[in-house]
Design a protein around this motif. Structure first.
Motif, PDB file in Angstrom:
ATOM      1  N   MET A   1     -58.312  42.198   3.284  1.00 42.66           N
ATOM      2  CA  MET A   1     -56.867  42.067   3.500  1.00 42.66           C
ATOM      3  C   MET A   1     -56.526  42.729   4.822  1.00 42.66           C
ATOM      4  O   MET A   1     -57.121  43.752   5.187  1.00 42.66           O
ATOM      5  N   ILE A   2     -55.543  42.150   5.538  1.00 49.15           N
ATOM      6  CA  ILE A   2     -55.104  42.706   6.812  1.00 49.15           C
ATOM      7  C   ILE A   2     -53.603  42.568   6.925  1.00 49.15           C
ATOM      8  O   ILE A   2     -53.017  41.592   6.437  1.00 49.15           O
ATOM      9  N   ALA A   3     -52.987  43.544   7.568  1.00 46.65           N
ATOM     10  CA  ALA A   3     -51.543  43.525   7.793  1.00 46.65           C
ATOM     11  C   ALA A   3     -51.261  43.827   9.254  1.00 46.65           C
ATOM     12  O   ALA A   3     -51.970  44.608   9.903  1.00 46.65           O
ATOM     13  N   PHE A   4     -50.168  43.224   9.775  1.00 44.85           N
ATOM     14  CA  PHE A   4     -49.778  43.338  11.172  1.00 44.85           C
ATOM     15  C   PHE A   4     -48.406  43.982  11.299  1.00 44.85           C
ATOM     16  O   PHE A   4     -47.650  44.095  10.332  1.00 44.85           O
TER      17      PHE A   4
ATOM     18  N   LEU B   1     -57.292  39.837  -5.462  1.00 45.68           N
ATOM     19  CA  LEU B   1     -58.153  40.991  -5.202  1.00 45.68           C
ATOM     20  C   LEU B   1     -57.909  42.129  -6.189  1.00 45.68           C
ATOM     21  O   LEU B   1     -58.618  43.139  -6.164  1.00 45.68           O
ATOM     22  N   GLY B   2     -56.880  41.985  -7.030  1.00 45.49           N
ATOM     23  CA  GLY B   2     -56.494  43.086  -7.907  1.00 45.49           C
ATOM     24  C   GLY B   2     -55.523  44.041  -7.260  1.00 45.49           C
ATOM     25  O   GLY B   2     -55.131  45.037  -7.868  1.00 45.49           O
ATOM     26  N   LEU B   3     -55.123  43.770  -6.008  1.00 46.65           N
ATOM     27  CA  LEU B   3     -54.109  44.571  -5.332  1.00 46.65           C
ATOM     28  C   LEU B   3     -52.751  43.912  -5.523  1.00 46.65           C
ATOM     29  O   LEU B   3     -52.584  42.716  -5.254  1.00 46.65           O
ATOM     30  N   ASN B   4     -51.788  44.700  -5.971  1.00 45.54           N
ATOM     31  CA  ASN B   4     -50.410  44.250  -6.089  1.00 45.54           C
ATOM     32  C   ASN B   4     -49.639  44.801  -4.900  1.00 45.54           C
ATOM     33  O   ASN B   4     -49.502  46.018  -4.738  1.00 45.54           O
ATOM     34  N   VAL B   5     -49.140  43.911  -4.068  1.00 46.66           N
ATOM     35  CA  VAL B   5     -48.640  44.261  -2.739  1.00 46.66           C
ATOM     36  C   VAL B   5     -47.121  44.223  -2.707  1.00 46.66           C
ATOM     37  O   VAL B   5     -46.504  43.245  -3.134  1.00 46.66           O
ATOM     38  N   GLY B   6     -46.527  45.278  -2.150  1.00 44.16           N
ATOM     39  CA  GLY B   6     -45.112  45.295  -1.817  1.00 44.16           C
ATOM     40  C   GLY B   6     -44.941  45.468  -0.324  1.00 44.16           C
ATOM     41  O   GLY B   6     -45.846  45.967   0.360  1.00 44.16           O
ATOM     42  N   ILE B   7     -43.792  45.054   0.187  1.00 44.07           N
ATOM     43  CA  ILE B   7     -43.509  45.166   1.618  1.00 44.07           C
ATOM     44  C   ILE B   7     -42.096  45.676   1.817  1.00 44.07           C
ATOM     45  O   ILE B   7     -41.159  45.217   1.152  1.00 44.07           O
ATOM     46  N   VAL B   8     -41.943  46.633   2.714  1.00 44.82           N
ATOM     47  CA  VAL B   8     -40.652  46.985   3.298  1.00 44.82           C
ATOM     48  C   VAL B   8     -40.856  47.002   4.813  1.00 44.82           C
ATOM     49  O   VAL B   8     -41.935  47.345   5.286  1.00 44.82           O
TER      50      VAL B   8
ATOM     51  N   ASP C   1     -60.263  52.119   2.186  1.00 43.43           N
ATOM     52  CA  ASP C   1     -60.543  51.545   0.876  1.00 43.43           C
ATOM     53  C   ASP C   1     -59.364  51.836  -0.047  1.00 43.43           C
ATOM     54  O   ASP C   1     -58.959  52.995  -0.207  1.00 43.43           O
ATOM     55  N   VAL C   2     -58.813  50.791  -0.639  1.00 43.57           N
ATOM     56  CA  VAL C   2     -57.650  50.900  -1.515  1.00 43.57           C
ATOM     57  C   VAL C   2     -58.115  50.607  -2.937  1.00 43.57           C
ATOM     58  O   VAL C   2     -58.624  49.513  -3.218  1.00 43.57           O
ATOM     59  N   ASP C   3     -57.934  51.579  -3.829  1.00 45.76           N
ATOM     60  CA  ASP C   3     -58.497  51.532  -5.179  1.00 45.76           C
ATOM     61  C   ASP C   3     -57.371  51.473  -6.207  1.00 45.76           C
ATOM     62  O   ASP C   3     -56.700  52.488  -6.466  1.00 45.76           O
ATOM     63  N   PRO C   4     -57.138  50.323  -6.841  1.00 49.05           N
ATOM     64  CA  PRO C   4     -56.081  50.243  -7.852  1.00 49.05           C
ATOM     65  C   PRO C   4     -56.279  51.214  -9.013  1.00 49.05           C
ATOM     66  O   PRO C   4     -55.299  51.698  -9.603  1.00 49.05           O
TER      67      PRO C   4
ATOM     68  N   MET D   1     -60.891  47.519 -11.635  1.00 48.54           N
ATOM     69  CA  MET D   1     -60.967  46.736 -10.404  1.00 48.54           C
ATOM     70  C   MET D   1     -61.657  47.558  -9.309  1.00 48.54           C
ATOM     71  O   MET D   1     -61.374  48.741  -9.154  1.00 48.54           O
ATOM     72  N   PRO D   2     -62.549  46.936  -8.542  1.00 49.78           N
ATOM     73  CA  PRO D   2     -63.183  47.666  -7.434  1.00 49.78           C
ATOM     74  C   PRO D   2     -62.205  47.913  -6.298  1.00 49.78           C
ATOM     75  O   PRO D   2     -61.206  47.206  -6.148  1.00 49.78           O
ATOM     76  N   ALA D   3     -62.520  48.917  -5.491  1.00 47.33           N
ATOM     77  CA  ALA D   3     -61.709  49.185  -4.305  1.00 47.33           C
ATOM     78  C   ALA D   3     -61.832  48.021  -3.325  1.00 47.33           C
ATOM     79  O   ALA D   3     -62.846  47.320  -3.273  1.00 47.33           O
ATOM     80  N   VAL D   4     -60.777  47.837  -2.529  1.00 47.26           N
ATOM     81  CA  VAL D   4     -60.711  46.756  -1.552  1.00 47.26           C
ATOM     82  C   VAL D   4     -60.575  47.366  -0.163  1.00 47.26           C
ATOM     83  O   VAL D   4     -59.740  48.248   0.049  1.00 47.26           O
ATOM     84  N   LYS D   5     -61.392  46.910   0.772  1.00 49.35           N
ATOM     85  CA  LYS D   5     -61.267  47.365   2.152  1.00 49.35           C
ATOM     86  C   LYS D   5     -60.109  46.627   2.809  1.00 49.35           C
ATOM     87  O   LYS D   5     -60.081  45.397   2.872  1.00 49.35           O
ATOM     88  N   VAL D   6     -59.129  47.411   3.294  1.00 47.27           N
ATOM     89  CA  VAL D   6     -57.901  46.878   3.865  1.00 47.27           C
ATOM     90  C   VAL D   6     -57.822  47.276   5.332  1.00 47.27           C
ATOM     91  O   VAL D   6     -58.193  48.395   5.702  1.00 47.27           O
ATOM     92  N   ALA D   7     -57.338  46.368   6.158  1.00 48.42           N
ATOM     93  CA  ALA D   7     -57.227  46.589   7.599  1.00 48.42           C
ATOM     94  C   ALA D   7     -55.769  46.603   8.037  1.00 48.42           C
ATOM     95  O   ALA D   7     -54.948  45.854   7.504  1.00 48.42           O
ATOM     96  N   LEU D   8     -55.453  47.457   9.016  1.00 52.10           N
ATOM     97  CA  LEU D   8     -54.162  47.462   9.695  1.00 52.10           C
ATOM     98  C   LEU D   8     -54.421  47.168  11.165  1.00 52.10           C
ATOM     99  O   LEU D   8     -55.246  47.843  11.796  1.00 52.10           O
ATOM    100  N   ALA D   9     -53.706  46.176  11.719  1.00 55.36           N
ATOM    101  CA  ALA D   9     -53.953  45.733  13.086  1.00 55.36           C
ATOM    102  C   ALA D   9     -52.714  45.955  13.946  1.00 55.36           C
ATOM    103  O   ALA D   9     -51.623  45.511  13.598  1.00 55.36           O
ATOM    104  N   GLN D  10     -52.887  46.671  15.042  1.00 51.73           N
ATOM    105  CA  GLN D  10     -51.800  46.884  15.997  1.00 51.73           C
ATOM    106  C   GLN D  10     -52.223  46.301  17.346  1.00 51.73           C
ATOM    107  O   GLN D  10     -53.379  46.397  17.745  1.00 51.73           O
ATOM    108  N   PHE D  11     -51.255  45.693  18.038  1.00 45.36           N
ATOM    109  CA  PHE D  11     -51.564  45.090  19.341  1.00 45.36           C
ATOM    110  C   PHE D  11     -50.279  44.970  20.152  1.00 45.36           C
ATOM    111  O   PHE D  11     -49.190  45.306  19.680  1.00 45.36           O
TER     112      PHE D  11
END
Length: 289
Positions: free
Chosen positions: A38-41, A151-158, A256-259, A1-11
């Motif tokens: 992909m983006i996370a807040f 995207l091939g990214l397996n996402v977990g959240i805490v 860049d997040v690379d599985p 799987m190719p790497a995925v560009k991931v964003a983190l947004a703070q405001f």
């Protein structure tokens, strides 16, 4: 799987839900324009972090259903921009309320939710107020499941306080997560200066996966509290290397997040293959207080 560009947004999020949603929509569009998929807040992105405001019943009205008006707006923004979104908000389910993160696909809309599992009532410490989360939120009942994205990214959240309990991230790693997002609202100096990055780095290394901590910016909400959320959102890779860090202003950072890098690190380090579950029964037992 190719790497995925991931964003983190703070405001700076306040109790003006519409204004916050507009900011989230703009940051989704900005991240997409920069090539992110992909983006996370940060924690409670549709409201302030209000738990320092002692048992204010008016705050309960900020909770909303999922699906609901906020998730519908962000589903539309995700679809318009081709973005996967980790979107934390205050959830209402009948008479229950949760500190929740919604996982939204650009093609399939709302996919999953995660509800914060560890909900404390913290006491005042060194002149700083406690946060009565247990009055505002019920403990989550979703468990630790993995969002398997297209995207091939397996996402977990805490969420925030969850990060201090290693059992959740390890469960997510065992279930195949290759990135864990940690939406947060932390401002206390002894946490930010001492534990914020070191804890997330340890989570990444000990579970051989990417970890992304997202912290808010702006004033701390509550009568007479003062203080400022410092941001400092951060990425760590599976070897515990910091690969991105924000400052103390609103904005977006990328990595860049690379599985495949996760898979290579797991083969090299073998933390999962050499586990001894037969020795860990005590971990599932309550502690006598």
């Amino acid at each position: 799987m190719p790497a995925v560009k991931v964003a983190l947004a703070q405001f700076v999020s306040t109790d003006d839900v519409d204004h916050n949603l507009t900011t989230v929509e703009h940051q989704i569009a900005d991240a997409a324009a920069s090539g992110a998929r992909m983006i996370a807040f940060h924690e409670l992105a549709t409201t302030s972090y209000f738990c320092f405001d002692y048992r204010n019943a008016a705050r309960l009205d900020l909770a909303e259903t999922i699906p609901g008006p906020s998730t519908e707006r962000i589903e539309a923004a995700a679809a318009a921009n081709g973005m996967h979104v980790v979107f934390p908000l205050y959830e209402a389910v009948g008479g229950m309320r949760y500190n929740t993160a919604a996982m939204i696909s650009p093609t399939d809309g709302l996919q999953m939710i995660y509800r914060k599992s560890h909900v404390p009532t913290s006491k005042a410490r060194k002149g700083q107020p406690g946060a009565d989360e247990a009055w505002y939120f019920s403990p989550g009942d979703t468990g630790f499941d993995v969002w398997e994205t297209s995207l091939g990214l397996n996402v977990g959240i805490v969420i925030c306080y969850d990060r201090h309990f290693p059992e959740g991230p390890r469960t997510l790693g065992i279930k195949g997560a290759n990135i864990i997002f940690v939406p947060t609202a932390s401002y206390r100096k002894f946490i930010i200066e001492t534990m914020w990055e070191s804890g997330l780095q340890a989570m990444a290394w000990s579970n051989t996966l990417y970890v992304a901590g997202i912290n808010k910016v702006g004033p701390v909400t509550g009568p007479g509290i003062g203080g400022h959320y410092p941001g400092r959102s951060v990425f760590f890779d599976p070897e515990g290397v910091r690969i991105g860090r924000a400052g103390d202003q609103a904005g977006i950072i990328y990595a860049d997040v690379d599985p495949d890098h996760v898979a290579d690190c797991r083969k090299a380090l073998n933390f999962y293959n050499y586990r001894r579950p037969d020795l860990y029964g005590t971990l599932a037992q309550p502690v006598r207080s």
